[in-house]
Design an enzyme around this catalytic site. Structure first.
Site, PDB file in Angstrom:
ATOM      1  CE  LYS A  35      16.592   9.753 -30.212  1.00 51.69           C
ATOM      2  NZ  LYS A  35      15.698  10.511 -31.090  1.00 51.69           N
ATOM      3  CB  THR A  36      11.973   8.460 -25.296  1.00 51.09           C
ATOM      4  OG1 THR A  36      13.040   9.388 -25.477  1.00 51.09           O
ATOM      5  CG2 THR A  36      11.623   8.396 -23.822  1.00 51.09           C
ATOM      6  CG  ASP A 225      16.138   8.818 -23.727  1.00 49.91           C
ATOM      7  OD1 ASP A 225      16.572   8.868 -24.892  1.00 49.91           O
ATOM      8  OD2 ASP A 225      14.961   9.128 -23.430  1.00 49.91           O
ATOM      9  CD  GLU A 226      17.620  13.271 -24.973  1.00 52.52           C
ATOM     10  OE1 GLU A 226      18.454  13.621 -25.838  1.00 52.52           O
ATOM     11  OE2 GLU A 226      16.422  13.549 -25.037  1.00 52.52           O
ATOM     12  CD  GLN A 256      17.168  15.410 -30.769  1.00 53.91           C
ATOM     13  OE1 GLN A 256      16.560  15.970 -29.869  1.00 53.91           O
ATOM     14  NE2 GLN A 256      16.778  14.252 -31.264  1.00 53.91           N
ATOM     15  NE  ARG A 608      12.631  18.827 -29.074  1.00 55.52           N
ATOM     16  CZ  ARG A 608      12.845  17.520 -29.141  1.00 55.52           C
ATOM     17  NH1 ARG A 608      12.310  16.708 -28.280  1.00 55.52           N
ATOM     18  NH2 ARG A 608      13.601  17.002 -30.099  1.00 55.52           N
TER      19      ARG A 608
END
Ligand code: ATP
Ligand code: MG
Length: 726
Positions: A35-36, A225-226, A256, A608
């Site tokens: 995504k990022t 983002d996020e 998330q 992560r």
């Protein structure tokens, strides 16, 4: 870079999102699916291929660290220098950072003084306490933190004190009163807390149509983002800014969302689809980050949540190594084990910085930190007791803030008697009260009191001394470079002297920290702006706290809370403290909604990891001064056995505490052969037990033993005559 290179290493779905014609987009996908990466490539595509000016782009990420990384990745994609012209004019930052930037440019329109100050949460609490005094409120009935929480919560929802209808509810009535008085105090002191940054800039747009139009015309492309962690004000801010013309691309993952406790709204994802026109939705399903094992473990955990938007992630990667699970005897043993693992890893040719230790709560970091210190292994902590939050640093910053603005009450209050200069607490209270009654700053109240001889000669002299000091500092530092100003102020305010006289380690550490502040000033690079370097430095210190702890470029193990690890990735990840009560946190375990948020946090933690995941838990943990015996976290138990490998043989991982095994651990000292952590021992009086901890050396060496019948005791080895049992 040519266009092909820009899109070559993207999969079809990613490429479509990156190369799409101008439109609103929602990229909804799991962890590590790129995504990022899509966001960064999209920006590069817009600039490079569509000829969009960087000036027309605004990108929001979640942390300052992420923003910095985004810039770096962009400049390497565009082969430009990070601050270079390719990126100049682009707004990349956090919501708070961007809102701050806006208010700095338009302070006047926003109804703020030019040099308004940012309140961090500690400052904010002080202001709340002052408000209580003024209102004569009882903090045992209405705890300070509760009010602080209330105020921030309301602001995050975009609600001002005046909007609250309290009815007959004494709680709401009180909170409203506190909130209103707090707003007034901030207004008077030109102070802005974190939530206010957003609320204020949102209101600014609503009341100043021309200004809004200007920014709407300017930012043709907005990237977020996020997105799952935006709160109500942030969402409203975005929506107003986007207007009818800007194109927004938002990327996020409902699994998330971990900031519900701070007002984040997953529902914003659904709202986005409705509120924005012609939203193209992209789903990414391939994970490029983690091994098959890590990914399957993450999927198995998150499956236990209800109400998910639902996605399945896969990887073409091999399964890789199993997840290691280590049952430590206590938190010391846990830390020691982690240090050992990192050392082995580095000996195999890896970098320290490729390893990260993640934990649920900041309080866990100290023991880990000590273990790393003892071993001389470089580490870096994000969050926790941050550099800019240390007492001595805050004092120094307060002096620096007063140079820019003497009406900064939070700063004034902090240092007008630090170091002590004979202003008694009664005088301090009187000054506060006078400021309140006259509706002026504490500085003004002090000047008035000195001029009118309100206090005794002694108190007046002490106050006068402080006013003269401020004048002197101001005069001496005019025209100085930033680092010289800091050095001068630290020395001449008396702070340095004060801490040098402090005894022992602590004073030494404080002196070093003050020196470090001067170093930080020296290394500080001011951006192009109208502010003085000092002002810019103070703002960045307030906004960017935590990022300045160690040298950014030093190779060091990364330690941080699970919350701050969002969006990041590391080849080797430790999840420490996988225990019920700790994670899930005991406050959350009983409430389904909060438990699910904890589970999402576990999902964030697991995902992560790129190559290897190590989970640890302690059978006995000393927390807040008491020993607790926690069971293994349910989040570990939700991972199928086949993906987990226990590092120490235990009969069953789900079984509660058991000390029955014979273990092979490091000996405590050579003076006491056969005694080590986890060792079963016999004591003449207390009987059989297990060694949990040790401290000290030689004659002073002590051990903590959990006896089967007599409970936990500390014993001096020299006298205890413990016999190891086999
Ligand atoms: P998170 O949800 O944790 O924020 P994300 O969806 O933003 O994750 P990224 O950080 O963008 O994921 O990507 C994860 C990793 O996968 C990165 O190392 C990235 O470079 C890599 N990656 C993403 N897409 C591809 C691709 N098409 N080819 C190769 N590597 C990729
Ligand atoms: Mg990401």
């Amino acid at each position: 870079m040519d266009v092909n290179e820009l899109i070559n290493d993207l999969n079809d779905a990613q490429r479509q999102a990156v190369c799409a014609p101008p439109t609103n987009q929602l990229v909804l996908a799991g962890a590590g699916s790129g995504k990022t990466r899509v966001l960064v490539h999209r920006i590069a595509w817009l600039v490079q291929v569509e000829g969009v000016s960087p000036h027309e782009i605004l990108a929001v990420t979640f942390t300052n660290k992420a923003a910095r990384e985004m810039r770096e990745r962009l400049s390497s994609l565009l082969q430009a220098a990070p601050g270079g012209s390719m990126l100049r004019g682009m707004w990349v930052g956090t919501f708070h950072g961007l809102a701050h930037r806006l208010l700095k440019s338009h302070w006047h329109e926003a109804g703020l003084p030019e040099n308004f100050q940012i309140l961090d949460s500690d400052d904010q609490l002080r202001v709340v306490k002052r408000v209580y005094q003024a209102l004569n409120l009882d903090d045992s009935r209405w705890p300070f933190k509760q009010s602080q929480w209330f105020i921030n919560g309301q602001k995050d929802e975009g609600v001002r004190a005046q909007h609250i209808t309290e009815g007959h509810d004494p709680y709401l009535t009180t909170m409203k009163m506190v909130y209103a008085a707090y707003e007034e105090a901030c207004e008077r002191g030109g102070m802005v807390d974190f939530a206010e940054l957003l609320l204020r800039s949102h209101e600014l747009w609503l009341k100043d149509a021309n200004l809004l139009k200007h920014y709407q015309n300017r930012f043709k492309y907005i990237l977020v983002d996020e997105f799952q962690d935006t709160n109500a004000v942030q969402y409203a801010w975005l929506r107003v800014l986007a207007g009818q013309t800007s194109k927004v691309i938002a990327v996020g993952d409902d699994d998330q969302s971990i900031y519900g406790w701070r007002g984040a709204r997953i529902e914003n994802i659904q709202k986005f689809e409705k509120d924005f026109e012609q939203v193209e939705i992209t789903r990414l399903e391939q994970n490029y980050r983690s091994t098959g094992t890590i990914l399957k473990a993450a999927n198995a955990v998150i499956e236990n949540n209800a109400d998910r938007m639902g996605k399945s992630l896969w990887t073409s990667d091999a399964d890789g190594e199993p997840i290691d699970l280590y049952a430590a005897f206590n938190e010391q043993d846990e830390a020691r084990y982690i240090v050992d693992r990192v050392r082995t890893w580095v000996n195999q040719g890896n970098n320290y910085s490729d390893a990260a230790i993640l934990y649920r709560s900041n309080a866990q970091s100290r023991v880990l930190e000590e273990a790393f210190l003892r071993d001389g292994m470089p580490y870096r902590i994000y969050g926790g007791q941050r550099f800019y939050e240390r007492m001595e640093i805050r004092n120094a910053l307060a002096y620096l803030r007063l140079l820019g603005n003497r009406h900064d009450d939070a700063a004034f209050e902090r240092v007008f008697n630090t170091p002590t200069r004979g202003i008694g607490s009664k005088t301090q209270d009187d000054i506060r009260m006078m400021a309140r009654e006259q509706g002026c700053s504490m500085f003004q109240a002090t000047v008035g009191a000195v001029n009118h001889g309100v206090f005794t000669a002694r108190a007046t002299n002490a106050l006068k001394g402080f006013l003269v000091l401020l004048d002197e500092l101001q005069e001496a530092t005019t025209g100085m470079a930033l680092a010289d100003i800091a050095e001068h102020v630290i020395r001449n305010s008396g702070l340095l002297d004060f801490h040098q006289k402090e005894k022992g380690e602590r004073g030494q550490a404080r002196v070093e920290n003050l020196q470090e502040l001067v170093n930080a000033c020296r290394a500080f690079e001011a951006e192009e702006s109208d502010l003085t370097p000092l002002q810019e430095f103070l703002d960045s210190a307030a906004l960017d706290a935590g990022d300045a702890q160690a040298d950014d470029f030093e190779d060091a193990v990364q330690m941080m809370t699970l919350h701050s690890a969002k969006g990041l990735e590391f080849p080797l990840v430790f999840l420490a403290g996988m225990e019920e009560g700790l994670f899930p946190h005991k406050m959350s375990a009983e409430e389904p909604g909060r438990l699910e948020e904890e589970r999402r946090l576990a999902y964030v933690g697991i995902t992560r990891g790129m190559e290897k995941l190590v989970m640890t838990y302690a059978e006995c943990r000393r927390l807040h001064g008491t020993d607790t015996f926690n069971a293994l976290s349910r989040f570990v138990r939700e991972i199928p056995d086949q993906y987990i490998q226990e590092v120490r043989i235990k009969s069953a991982i789900s079984r509660p505490v058991s000390y029955a095994q014979k273990v092979n651990t490091a000996e405590i000292t050579q003076d006491y052969p056969g005694l080590g952590l986890g060792q079963q021992v016999f004591h003449q009086v207390f009987g059989e037990g297990t060694i949990l901890q040790f401290e000290g050396q030689g004659n002073g060496a002590r051990v903590q033993v959990k006896f089967n019948t007599e409970g936990i005791k500390w014993l001096v080895l020299q006298y205890a005559k413990l016999e190891p049992l086999s």
